[in-house]
Design a protein around this motif. Structure first.
Motif, PDB file in Angstrom:
ATOM      1  N   MET A   1       0.851  -1.186   0.000  1.00 60.58           N
ATOM      2  CA  MET A   1       0.000   0.000   0.000  1.00 60.58           C
ATOM      3  C   MET A   1       0.891   1.241   0.000  1.00 60.58           C
ATOM      4  SD  MET A   1      -3.188   1.015   2.502  1.00 60.58           S
ATOM      5  CE  MET A   1      -2.195   1.052   3.967  1.00 60.58           C
ATOM      6  N   LEU A   2       0.606   2.186  -0.864  1.00 62.15           N
ATOM      7  CA  LEU A   2       1.359   3.421  -0.994  1.00 62.15           C
ATOM      8  C   LEU A   2       0.547   4.582  -0.413  1.00 62.15           C
ATOM      9  CD1 LEU A   2       2.746   3.013  -4.630  1.00 62.15           C
ATOM     10  CD2 LEU A   2       3.912   2.510  -2.459  1.00 62.15           C
ATOM     11  N   LEU A   3       1.237   5.470   0.259  1.00 60.95           N
ATOM     12  CA  LEU A   3       0.596   6.643   0.854  1.00 60.95           C
ATOM     13  C   LEU A   3       0.919   7.880   0.026  1.00 60.95           C
ATOM     14  CD1 LEU A   3       1.266   6.137   4.679  1.00 60.95           C
ATOM     15  CD2 LEU A   3      -0.836   5.685   3.424  1.00 60.95           C
ATOM     16  N   ASP A   4      -0.070   8.742  -0.096  1.00 60.77           N
ATOM     17  CA  ASP A   4       0.119  10.009  -0.796  1.00 60.77           C
ATOM     18  C   ASP A   4       1.025  10.908   0.053  1.00 60.77           C
ATOM     19  OD1 ASP A   4      -0.014  12.280  -2.263  1.00 60.77           O
ATOM     20  OD2 ASP A   4      -2.199  12.420  -2.297  1.00 60.77           O
ATOM     21  N   PRO A   5       2.076  11.500  -0.513  1.00 58.71           N
ATOM     22  CA  PRO A   5       2.934  12.401   0.278  1.00 58.71           C
ATOM     23  C   PRO A   5       2.190  13.594   0.850  1.00 58.71           C
ATOM     24  CG  PRO A   5       4.016  11.766  -1.770  1.00 58.71           C
ATOM     25  CD  PRO A   5       2.594  11.282  -1.863  1.00 58.71           C
ATOM     26  N   ALA A   6       1.046  13.932   0.270  1.00 53.90           N
ATOM     27  CA  ALA A   6       0.271  15.053   0.819  1.00 53.90           C
ATOM     28  C   ALA A   6      -0.275  14.745   2.204  1.00 53.90           C
ATOM     29  CB  ALA A   6      -0.876  15.406  -0.130  1.00 53.90           C
ATOM     30  N   ILE A   7      -0.461  13.456   2.513  1.00 53.26           N
ATOM     31  CA  ILE A   7      -0.941  13.086   3.857  1.00 53.26           C
ATOM     32  C   ILE A   7       0.085  13.504   4.902  1.00 53.26           C
ATOM     33  CG2 ILE A   7      -1.513  11.134   5.336  1.00 53.26           C
ATOM     34  CD1 ILE A   7      -2.737   9.758   2.971  1.00 53.26           C
ATOM     35  N   ARG A   8       1.350  13.314   4.577  1.00 56.27           N
ATOM     36  CA  ARG A   8       2.398  13.717   5.510  1.00 56.27           C
ATOM     37  C   ARG A   8       2.378  15.228   5.742  1.00 56.27           C
ATOM     38  NH1 ARG A   8       7.871  13.384   2.712  1.00 56.27           N
ATOM     39  NH2 ARG A   8       6.815  15.142   1.714  1.00 56.27           N
ATOM     40  N   ASP A   9       2.150  16.009   4.670  1.00 59.46           N
ATOM     41  CA  ASP A   9       2.247  17.465   4.779  1.00 59.46           C
ATOM     42  C   ASP A   9       0.987  18.100   5.350  1.00 59.46           C
ATOM     43  OD1 ASP A   9       4.721  17.147   3.625  1.00 59.46           O
ATOM     44  OD2 ASP A   9       3.989  17.519   1.581  1.00 59.46           O
ATOM     45  N   TRP A  10      -0.187  17.478   5.123  1.00 54.03           N
ATOM     46  CA  TRP A  10      -1.444  18.117   5.493  1.00 54.03           C
ATOM     47  C   TRP A  10      -2.191  17.409   6.625  1.00 54.03           C
ATOM     48  CZ3 TRP A  10      -2.099  22.820   3.657  1.00 54.03           C
ATOM     49  CH2 TRP A  10      -1.441  23.171   2.481  1.00 54.03           C
ATOM     50  N   VAL A  11      -1.711  16.269   7.052  1.00 56.69           N
ATOM     51  CA  VAL A  11      -2.386  15.543   8.135  1.00 56.69           C
ATOM     52  C   VAL A  11      -1.405  15.189   9.249  1.00 56.69           C
ATOM     53  CG1 VAL A  11      -3.784  13.540   8.745  1.00 56.69           C
ATOM     54  CG2 VAL A  11      -4.035  14.575   6.480  1.00 56.69           C
ATOM     55  N   LEU A  12      -0.317  14.495   8.916  1.00 53.47           N
ATOM     56  CA  LEU A  12       0.612  13.985   9.934  1.00 53.47           C
ATOM     57  C   LEU A  12       1.278  15.119  10.702  1.00 53.47           C
ATOM     58  CD1 LEU A  12       2.035  11.377  11.018  1.00 53.47           C
ATOM     59  CD2 LEU A  12       3.856  11.877   9.394  1.00 53.47           C
ATOM     60  N   ILE A  13       1.945  16.016   9.974  1.00 54.91           N
ATOM     61  CA  ILE A  13       2.668  17.104  10.639  1.00 54.91           C
ATOM     62  C   ILE A  13       1.722  18.114  11.284  1.00 54.91           C
ATOM     63  CG2 ILE A  13       4.292  19.002  10.258  1.00 54.91           C
ATOM     64  CD1 ILE A  13       5.618  17.305   8.122  1.00 54.91           C
ATOM     65  N   PRO A  14       0.597  18.507  10.649  1.00 55.14           N
ATOM     66  CA  PRO A  14      -0.316  19.455  11.324  1.00 55.14           C
ATOM     67  C   PRO A  14      -0.865  18.946  12.655  1.00 55.14           C
ATOM     68  CG  PRO A  14      -0.794  19.426   8.991  1.00 55.14           C
ATOM     69  CD  PRO A  14       0.207  18.339   9.232  1.00 55.14           C
ATOM     70  N   ILE A  15      -1.189  17.652  12.746  1.00 59.94           N
ATOM     71  CA  ILE A  15      -1.702  17.134  14.014  1.00 59.94           C
ATOM     72  C   ILE A  15      -0.647  17.285  15.100  1.00 59.94           C
ATOM     73  CG2 ILE A  15      -2.357  15.013  15.211  1.00 59.94           C
ATOM     74  CD1 ILE A  15      -3.830  14.137  12.716  1.00 59.94           C
ATOM     75  N   MET A  16       0.594  16.947  14.790  1.00 61.68           N
ATOM     76  CA  MET A  16       1.661  17.050  15.785  1.00 61.68           C
ATOM     77  C   MET A  16       1.918  18.503  16.173  1.00 61.68           C
ATOM     78  SD  MET A  16       5.461  15.385  15.641  1.00 61.68           S
ATOM     79  CE  MET A  16       5.938  16.370  14.220  1.00 61.68           C
ATOM     80  N   VAL A  17       1.935  19.404  15.206  1.00 60.48           N
ATOM     81  CA  VAL A  17       2.186  20.820  15.491  1.00 60.48           C
ATOM     82  C   VAL A  17       1.061  21.408  16.335  1.00 60.48           C
ATOM     83  CG1 VAL A  17       2.415  23.094  14.443  1.00 60.48           C
ATOM     84  CG2 VAL A  17       3.636  21.147  13.459  1.00 60.48           C
ATOM     85  N   VAL A  18      -0.186  21.075  15.996  1.00 58.46           N
ATOM     86  CA  VAL A  18      -1.328  21.606  16.758  1.00 58.46           C
ATOM     87  C   VAL A  18      -1.281  21.113  18.202  1.00 58.46           C
ATOM     88  CG1 VAL A  18      -3.838  21.433  16.989  1.00 58.46           C
ATOM     89  CG2 VAL A  18      -2.837  21.986  14.779  1.00 58.46           C
ATOM     90  N   MET A  19      -0.902  19.860  18.410  1.00 62.59           N
ATOM     91  CA  MET A  19      -0.842  19.332  19.776  1.00 62.59           C
ATOM     92  C   MET A  19       0.263  20.009  20.579  1.00 62.59           C
ATOM     93  SD  MET A  19      -1.709  15.286  19.455  1.00 62.59           S
ATOM     94  CE  MET A  19      -1.818  15.184  21.225  1.00 62.59           C
ATOM     95  N   VAL A  20       1.385  20.303  19.951  1.00 56.88           N
ATOM     96  CA  VAL A  20       2.456  21.020  20.651  1.00 56.88           C
ATOM     97  C   VAL A  20       2.001  22.430  21.025  1.00 56.88           C
ATOM     98  CG1 VAL A  20       4.771  21.981  20.409  1.00 56.88           C
ATOM     99  CG2 VAL A  20       4.304  19.668  19.603  1.00 56.88           C
ATOM    100  N   LEU A  21       1.354  23.129  20.093  1.00 60.83           N
ATOM    101  CA  LEU A  21       0.896  24.493  20.369  1.00 60.83           C
ATOM    102  C   LEU A  21      -0.179  24.510  21.450  1.00 60.83           C
ATOM    103  CD1 LEU A  21       0.729  25.956  16.741  1.00 60.83           C
ATOM    104  CD2 LEU A  21       2.502  26.304  18.466  1.00 60.83           C
ATOM    105  N   VAL A  22      -1.091  23.534  21.403  1.00 64.12           N
ATOM    106  CA  VAL A  22      -2.143  23.476  22.431  1.00 64.12           C
ATOM    107  C   VAL A  22      -1.535  23.199  23.802  1.00 64.12           C
ATOM    108  CG1 VAL A  22      -4.122  22.119  23.223  1.00 64.12           C
ATOM    109  CG2 VAL A  22      -4.001  22.877  20.856  1.00 64.12           C
ATOM    110  N   GLY A  23      -0.514  22.334  23.847  1.00 67.34           N
ATOM    111  CA  GLY A  23       0.152  22.065  25.113  1.00 67.34           C
ATOM    112  C   GLY A  23       0.828  23.304  25.683  1.00 67.34           C
ATOM    113  N   VAL A  24       1.472  24.095  24.834  1.00 63.41           N
ATOM    114  CA  VAL A  24       2.117  25.326  25.305  1.00 63.41           C
ATOM    115  C   VAL A  24       1.083  26.327  25.805  1.00 63.41           C
ATOM    116  CG1 VAL A  24       3.514  27.295  24.587  1.00 63.41           C
ATOM    117  CG2 VAL A  24       4.112  25.002  23.804  1.00 63.41           C
ATOM    118  N   VAL A  25      -0.014  26.502  25.056  1.00 61.36           N
ATOM    119  CA  VAL A  25      -1.068  27.436  25.478  1.00 61.36           C
ATOM    120  C   VAL A  25      -1.708  26.980  26.784  1.00 61.36           C
ATOM    121  CG1 VAL A  25      -3.321  28.386  24.849  1.00 61.36           C
ATOM    122  CG2 VAL A  25      -1.513  28.223  23.126  1.00 61.36           C
TER     123      VAL A  25
END
Length: 315
Positions: A1-25
């Protein structure tokens, strides 16, 4: 199974970044709500330290000589039984005061409610955001194989039976970040930050009520009866036996470095156990002297009777 590279840019990294920002706030808001730390009450601190003193004596009593251990044990047991370290003296049949009229208890409840709100609201919002926008997404594949038991943990929200366990869904990626970003928060916010997920879970289970600003709380959020806690600690102290940590230390040191065989330690242990048992027998024989006298008298009487019967038969 192949994954679209857009998933990494628009789903994987945004979830991690949002969780870090929410933790800081969340950390900053928690600091603003708590304000300046309050000084602990002297009597409450004395209760806690007294319990810790009993636990330390039970754990490290082998480092003290026997007379010092026994004197501390007797002093603490007597103090725990009398309630010398209690914040409030023992009430003999008097009704307990209303807790809702205690300002410290009410303030502790309000602090617990604030902490629970700060723990629940951000996690609920993030989970709803992920379920709404990224439901059913497969984000990454782990670079190592796993057993089938990890399937329910790594593939939440994806009801498939044939997919390899190494694939991770969006909801499972959220939970992995929830417990895996603690090192990042420590690096950004320092130690003791308010974005610790494990501490949040414990605070939610205990309703977030601590013992620093008010009465000590049990697991259900109700104040503990500290006199009963002290009595249970007294029983634990009385059941603790002293073992001198420096007993045969020279022999143990020589055995450790191969200067003497290990059988020497076993022989010394056997000798010490024999001495203990012999002293116990001496003390028990002193207490049962009258019973042994009765047994001896009975045996003498029986012997005399049997000798008389033998003489009659010979005649």
């Amino acid at each position: 199974m192949l994954l679209d590279p857009a998933i990494r840019d628009w789903v994987l990294i945004p979830i991690m970044v949002v969780m870090v920002l929410v933790g800081v706030v969340r950390h900053q808001v928690t600091v603003l709500l708590n304000g300046t730390p309050k000084k602990a009450d002297l009597k409450s601190a004395r209760e806690t330290k007294a319990l810790q003193r009993g636990a330390i004596l039970r754990a490290f009593g082998s480092h003290l000589p026997e007379h010092a251990f026994l004197s501390r044990k007797a002093y603490l047991s007597d103090a725990f039984e009398k309630g010398s370290y209690l914040k409030e003296p023992i009430s003999n049949g008097k009704p307990k005061p209303n807790l809702m009229q205690d300002p410290a208890y009410v303030e502790t409840m309000m602090d617990g409610m604030k902490k629970n709100i700060m723990n629940i609201v951000p996690q609920t919002v993030i989970m709803g955001w992920i379920n709404f926008f990224f439901s059913g997404f497969v984000l990454i594949k782990l670079p190592f194989p796993l057993t089938i038991r990890f399937k329910s943990m790594l593939q939440r929200g994806i009801e498939t039976h044939d997919m390899d366990v190494s694939w991770v869904s969006s909801l499972s990626w959220y939970f992995l970040n929830l417990f895996g970003l603690q090192s990042v928060f420590t690096l950004i916010l320092g130690s003791g930050h308010a974005a610790d997920a494990m501490r949040d879970m414990q605070a939610m289970s205990t309703m977030g009520m601590g013992a620093a600003a008010g009465p000590q709380m049990g697991p259900t959020g109700q104040p503990q009866d500290m006199h009963k806690v002290f009595l249970s600690e007294k029983e634990n102290l009385e059941l603790t036996e002293h073992e001198w940590g420096l007993d045969n230390v020279e022999t143990r040191l020589l055995v450790k470095y191969g200067k003497k065989p290990r059988s020497v330690l076993l022989e010394k242990k056997g000798v010490s156990s024999t001495k203990t048992s012999s002293s116990t027998m001496v003390s028990s024989s002193g207490s049962s002297g009258s019973s042994s006298h009765v047994v001896t008298t009975t045996t003498t009487t029986t012997t005399t009777t049997s000798s008389k019967k033998k003489g009659k038969k010979q005649n």
